[in-house]
Design an enzyme around this catalytic site. Structure first.
Site, PDB file in Angstrom:
ATOM      1  N   CYS A   1      50.661  12.594  24.735  1.00 26.36           N
ATOM      2  CA  CYS A   1      49.697  11.951  23.853  1.00 26.36           C
ATOM      3  C   CYS A   1      50.226  12.021  22.430  1.00 26.36           C
ATOM      4  O   CYS A   1      51.123  12.807  22.131  1.00 26.36           O
ATOM      5  CB  CYS A   1      48.344  12.662  23.903  1.00 26.36           C
ATOM      6  SG  CYS A   1      47.518  12.488  25.484  1.00 26.36           S
TER       7      CYS A   1
ATOM      8  N   GLY B   1      51.983   7.524  24.598  1.00 23.36           N
ATOM      9  CA  GLY B   1      50.860   7.281  25.490  1.00 23.36           C
ATOM     10  C   GLY B   1      50.416   5.845  25.388  1.00 23.36           C
ATOM     11  O   GLY B   1      50.126   5.382  24.287  1.00 23.36           O
TER      12      GLY B   1
ATOM     13  N   ASN C   1      46.640  16.638  21.488  1.00 23.93           N
ATOM     14  CA  ASN C   1      47.885  16.460  22.233  1.00 23.93           C
ATOM     15  C   ASN C   1      48.203  17.802  22.871  1.00 23.93           C
ATOM     16  O   ASN C   1      48.356  18.797  22.175  1.00 23.93           O
ATOM     17  CB  ASN C   1      49.004  16.036  21.284  1.00 23.93           C
ATOM     18  CG  ASN C   1      50.369  15.921  21.977  1.00 23.93           C
ATOM     19  OD1 ASN C   1      51.404  15.995  21.333  1.00 23.93           O
ATOM     20  ND2 ASN C   1      50.382  15.739  23.285  1.00 23.93           N
ATOM     21  N   GLY C   2      48.290  17.821  24.193  1.00 23.94           N
ATOM     22  CA  GLY C   2      48.570  19.061  24.907  1.00 23.94           C
ATOM     23  C   GLY C   2      47.689  19.167  26.130  1.00 23.94           C
ATOM     24  O   GLY C   2      47.149  18.166  26.612  1.00 23.94           O
TER      25      GLY C   2
ATOM     26  N   TYR D   1      63.447  13.652  25.562  1.00 26.55           N
ATOM     27  CA  TYR D   1      62.845  12.347  25.818  1.00 26.55           C
ATOM     28  C   TYR D   1      61.655  11.973  24.934  1.00 26.55           C
ATOM     29  O   TYR D   1      61.604  10.866  24.417  1.00 26.55           O
ATOM     30  CB  TYR D   1      62.389  12.240  27.279  1.00 26.55           C
ATOM     31  CG  TYR D   1      61.736  10.917  27.577  1.00 26.55           C
ATOM     32  CD1 TYR D   1      62.504   9.796  27.888  1.00 26.55           C
ATOM     33  CD2 TYR D   1      60.360  10.755  27.480  1.00 26.55           C
ATOM     34  CE1 TYR D   1      61.919   8.564  28.115  1.00 26.55           C
ATOM     35  CE2 TYR D   1      59.757   9.522  27.702  1.00 26.55           C
ATOM     36  CZ  TYR D   1      60.541   8.439  28.025  1.00 26.55           C
ATOM     37  OH  TYR D   1      59.960   7.221  28.244  1.00 26.55           O
TER      38      TYR D   1
END
Ligand code: SF4
Length: 494
Positions: free
Chosen positions: A20, A46, A121-122, A266
Site C-alpha cells: 500500500c 497498490g 501501510n503494513g 521490487y
C-alpha cells in the site's frame, strides 16, 4: 493494510508485489489535489483502490473508490468537496478477499475526541486476536480490515488526549505500520518500532511563504508535487503537526530497526531514495553481484520488464555481455492477475509481454527478473523466448529464493504456493524450463546494500521472506482459533 484472512493468500498470478502507499499533507491550499498527485506517484504500491480524506477545520470529507487514482480523482465534482488545508490518502493493493468499498482507506470514525481518519501501510499481525477481544467487549466493526483495529483501540483507550490514546493503541499492536492519522488536533505520522515499512517527510512552500508538511511512503511522491525531502520518519517515531508546530515523540522502547529489504528489490520505484540510498543504484548493484556469483556464457542480457531492468543493466555492465530489450511490454494491458482462471491468466501474460524475435533468434540469452514467487510468469517468459528461437535461456534472479510468506502487509501467497518453498534449485529450473537458474545469495543482497554480508545475529533489515527470520512475534499465525474466529467475524459484518 491487509483485509480478510491474511493466511488465505489471493490467487494473484505469479508476483507477490504490491502493498500500500500513503500520502498526507498539512498546511497546503488545495491539500486534496496535492494528495491525488502524490498518490498517483505511489500507484505502483497498490492498484485496487484509492481514497482521500480532507479536513477543513470543521468537517472531514472523504472520497474512496475502487480502481486507480487517475480516473477517480480527476473530476471536479469529486475534488471540489474535498475541502481543507489538511488531507491524507491511500492506495491499496489487490486481494481476492472482498473488494468492498468499506475496506478502502482512509478509514474514518467519529470518536468521543472528534473525527479520526487513518491511512495505513503494513499489516497488524495480531489483528485477529485484538479484534476478537474488542468484539467481545462490544466494539462493532464496520470493515474487515486490520487497520480498523487501531481505531477501536483508540476509541476504547482510557488516556485523555488523542495522541496518548493513539500511542496506547499502538503499544498493543504487533507487526508493521506506517500510518498517517488526521484528527481535529492535527496530523500524526508514525512508523512501527522496527521501521518495517517506509515513511518520509517533506515540505513544500506555499504562496504566502508558509511551509506545508508532507508525509509519504516514498520520496518519488515528494518529487511529483515539487516538495523538498526533509528526512525519513525514524522507526518508532511519531510526528505530530499542529498548524506550523511540529513535534516528535518516541514512545516505544528502542529496538534495532529492520526495514523491509524487498523495498530495494521490487516495491519502491527506482527513482526513490530509501534509507539514503538510490533504489535504482542498489538494484544495479544487485545485478552486478548476481553476475559475479552466477556468470553465464551468453550473447545477450535481457531484462524481464520493467522490474528486472536495473538489475539487468548491472549484470550486463559487470559481465560485459550486451544489454538488449528482448521482451517488449505493452503498457496498455491490465495486470494479468485481475483476470480469473488459469487459461485467461496465461493469455494475459502473452498480451503483456512479447518477444523481440529479430533479436533473440539463435542467441544464448540470460534473462534477469527481480524475484520468482509461484513461477507462473517465469515459465511463460522462458517459453516465449524459446518460441522466439533462443538457443539457450538462462534465468538469473535479483533476490534470494522467496521461501516464506510475508505477514507485514505484502501480498504473498501462502507458503505452499511459493515455488522455492517446495522445490530445490534444479526442480525450479526444470519447472520454469530454463537451461539454468540462479538467485543472488542473501549475503550478496546485503553486499549490494554496502554491507560485507548479512549479520546473522542482528540483521539490518527484515528479510523474512528469504530467511524465515521474522522480526516480530506472529500472534495470529500461531493462533488457529483466531483465524477461524476472524472468518466468522468477517462474515458477521459482511
Ligand atoms: Fe519485506 Fe519480505 Fe520482510 Fe515482508 S517478509 S517485510 S516482503 S522482507
Amino acid at each position: 493494510m491487509l483485509t480478510t484472512n491474511p493466511f488465505e493468500a489471493p490467487e494473484n498470478g505469479d508476483k507477490l508485489h504490491e502493498e500500500c502507499g500513503v500520502f498526507g499533507i498539512s498546511g497546503a491550499a488545495d491539500a486534496a489535489r496535492l494528495v491525488a498527485l502524490g498518490l498517483h506517484a505511489l500507484q505502483h504500491r497498490g492498484q485496487e483502490a484509492a481514497g482521500i480524506t480532507s479536513f477543513d477545520g470543521a468537517e472531514f470529507h472523504t472520497h474512496r473508490a475502487m480502481g486507480h487514482v487517475a480516473g477517480n480523482f480527476d473530476r471536479e465534482d469529486i475534488m471540489v468537496p474535498l475541502r481543507g488545508t489538511v488531507a491524507c490518502g491511500h492506495v491499496r493493493y489487490s486481494t481476492t478477499g472482498e473488494t468492498a468499498l468499506r475496506n478502502v482507506q482512509p478509514l474514518y470514525a467519529d470518536l468521543a475526541s472528534g473525527g479520526f481518519a487513518i491511512a495505513h501501510n503494513g499489516n497488524i499481525s495480531n489483528a485477529m486476536r485484538l479484534r476478537r477481544d474488542l468484539v467481545r467487549r462490544g466494539s462493532i466493526f464496520q470493515s474487515t480490515s486490520d487497520t480498523e483495529t487501531i481505531i477501536h483501540l483508540v476509541a476504547t483507550s482510557n488516556y485523555r488526549t488523542v495522541v496518548d490514546k493513539f500511542i496506547d493503541a499502538l503499544k498493543r499492536v504487533e507487526g508493521a505500520y506506517s500510518l498517517i492519522v488526521m484528527t481535529p488536533e492535527g496530523m500524526i505520522a508514525c512508523r512501527d518500532p522496527l521501521g518495517i515499512r517506509p515513511l518520509v517527510m517533506g515540505r513544500i512552500e506555499q504562496s504566502d511563504g508558509s511551509q506545508a508538511v508532507i508525509f509519504a511512503s516514498e520520496t518519488v511522491a515528494l518529487d511529483v508535487v515539487g516538495a523538498t525531502f526533509v528526512r525519513s520518519i525514524d522507526p518508532g517515531e511519531l510526528v505530530m503537526v499542529k498548524g506550523s508546530e511540529i513535534t516528535s515523540h518516541r514512545p516505544f522502547a528502542p529496538v534495532s530497526a529492520r526495514p523491509c529489504i524487498f523495498e530495494f528489490v521490487y516495491f519502491s520505484r527506482p527513482d526513490s531514495i530509501s534509507e539514503d540510498r538510490s533504489v535504482y543504484t542498489v538494484r544495479k548493484a544487485i545485478g552486478a553481484q548476481l553476475a559475479i556469483e552466477s556468470p553465464v556464457d551468453a550473447d545477450l542480457v535481457i531484462p524481464v520488464p520493467d522490474s528486472g531492468t536495473p538489475a539487468a543493466l548491472g549484470y550486463a555492465q559487470e559481465s560485459g555481455i550486451p544489454f538488449e530489450l528482448g521482451i517488449i511490454r505493452s503498457h496498455y494491458v491490465g495486470r494479468t492477475f485481475i483476470q480469473p482462471g488459469d487459461k485467461v491468466r496465461h493469455l494475459g501474460v502473452k498480451l503483456k509481454h512479447n518477444a523481440n524475435r529479430a533479436l533473440i533468434a539463435g542467441k544464448k540469452i540470460v534473462l534477469i527478473d527481480d524475484s520468482i514467487v509461484r513461477g507462473t510468469t517465469s515459465l511463460k517468459i522462458v517459453e516465449m523466448m524459446r518460441e522466439a528461437g533462443a538457443a539457450e535461456v538462462h534465468m538469473r534472479i535479483a533476490s534470494p529464493p522467496t521461501r516464506h510468506s510475508c505477514f507485514y502487509g505484502v501480498d504473498t501467497p501462502e507458503r505452499a504456493k511459493l515455488l522455492a518453498a517446495t522445490k530445490n534449485l534444479e526442480e525450479m529450473a526444470a519447472y520454469i524450463k530454463a537451461d539454468s537458474l540462479a538467485f543472488v545469495s542473501i549475503d550478496g543482497l546485503y553486499k549490494a546494500l554496502g554491507e560485507p554480508q548479512r549479520n546473522a545475529i542482528r540483521p539490518s533489515h527484515c528479510d523474512a521472506c528469504f530467511t524465515g527470520d521474522y522480526p516480530t512475534t506472529l500472534t495470529d499465525q500461531d493462533d488457529v482459533s483466531s483465524v477461524d474466529q476472524f472468518a466468522l467475524l468477517a462474515e458477521r459484518v459482511s
